[in-house]
Design an enzyme around this catalytic site. Sequence first.
Site, short mmCIF file in Angstrom:
data_model
loop_
_atom_site.label_atom_id
_atom_site.label_comp_id
_atom_site.label_asym_id
_atom_site.label_seq_id
_atom_site.Cartn_x
_atom_site.Cartn_y
_atom_site.Cartn_z
CB SER A 170 21.32 -19.90 17.10
OG SER A 170 21.55 -18.54 17.40
CE LYS A 176 21.56 -18.93 21.49
NZ LYS A 176 21.99 -18.37 20.21
CB SER A 207 17.70 -18.38 19.41
OG SER A 207 18.97 -18.70 18.91
#
Length: 427
Positions: A133, A136, A190
Site C-alpha cells: 500500500s 498509494k 489505506s
Amino acid sequence: MTGSATRGAAAVVGILVLGVATAVPAPAAGAAATTAALPSATGRPAGAGVPPPVPCPRQPAPAVSRPPRPAPPPVAPAERAVGGAALATSGLVVPDGSSPPPRVTATSWLVADLDTGAVLGGCGPHEPGTPASVQKLLLAATLLPTLDPRRVVTVTRADLDIEPGSSAVGLVEGGRYPVELLWLGLLLQSGNDTANVLARLGGGAQGAAGGVRAMNERAHRLGAYQTRAVTPSGLDGPGQFTSAYDLALIARVCFADATFRRYALTRQAQVPAQGRLARGFQIQNENPLVDRYPGALGGKTGFTDLARHTYVGAAERDGRRLVVTLLGAEPRPLRGWQQGAALLDWGFSLPRDATVGRLVDPGEPVPGATPAGVPPTAPAVVAAPAAGTASGFRWPGVAGVGLALLGAILTVVLLRRRRGGRTPADG
C-alpha cells in the site's frame, strides 16, 4: 499443460536467469561512503580488488510462510546508479565514520533529507521490491494536484472490485462522497476502494487503467526507474515493483504538497451517511508514527502476503526534515513503523552535511535509464505455487550479456491473484 512440461519450463527459466548478471559500475574513487560494487556480467566483482557488498545489519525475524518472491525485470547499470555511484549496491551504504544504522528486518531501506535531497544512507537502495500500500503515495503524487477536492463522486460496482479481506474504507455502491474524503480514506485507512475511485477519476475516458498509466508516467518523470504500477492501490499484480530509492523520490513530492501534509496528519474523519444505503461512521489515522514519534509528518503503511510489511515515514527535528522508506519487513521483533522510527533517529544523529548520494530532481535526465512502467517485451512466466501458498508471479531475466537464447520458454498460464491488504500488525 502437464506437470512435467511446467517443471521443464521452470528449469529453462532457472538456467537462463542464473546465467545472467548485470554489470554495475564501481563507486567513484574517493566517494565519501562505505559501499561496494555489484557483480559484473562475468559474475566477478566489477573491478580489480573491489570487495563484495557490505552486508546490511539484519535483525533476525521469525520464519513466515509467504508466496514465492517474483523475479524482477533486469535493472540497467545506469538505473542502479541514479543519485550517485555509491548507491549502486545491493548492500549497505553509509557515510564514512558514521555510527552503524540500527538492525532491522527490512530487506531494503533508505533515509534522505526531504529538503536538500541528500541521501544519508541505505541498504540496497535500488533493489526492486514489492510495494503493497505504500504505492498509494504514487497515486497521490500523480492525482492530488489535478482532482478538485470539492467534487462529489458516485461510487460504481467496479470501484468496489477489490480482494476480499483487503483494506477498505467501506464505500457503498451508489454512495456519493467528496474527493477530499476519498483522499483521507486512502491515506488514513489505506482504502483500496478509494484508490480505485481516485484512479478512475484521474484516468479520464480510460478509467482506472488510465489512472495507473498516469502513475507510471509520473514515476518516470520523477526518475523512479524501478517503479512499475499495475494496481492503483498496491494490491499485488504481475510485474509490479518499486525500490526504497524510488519511494523516497515519490515521498519527497508528496511532502512538498501542503494539502498532502494536512491529510497525512489528520487524526480522524467522518464518512457521511448514504441515506438508506449506509450509516455514517468515523475513520482514524492508522499510521502509529503520527502520535508516537515527536515531529512526525506522516507517511504510509503497507502489507500484502507477498510484499510483507512496507513503510514510508517522515519527521522534522530542529528544522531538518527526513524521510525513511523500507520494503520487505517483518513485524517482529519491531513493527514496520518502529523500524522506520529507529532509522529516522539514526538519520537525525548524522551531521547535516552527511551524504552518500542524492535524490534526483523531477525531470532530470538520466542517460541510459528506461522506465519500468514500459511493459516488458518478454512474456510473463507465472510459476505454479507451492502447496499451501498463494501464487507467485515470475518474470524471466533473459536479457543477459553474452548469453544466447537456449530455447523457447514455455509460458505457464496458471494465474491466481494473491490476496493482499493490511494486517492489525502494520496497516
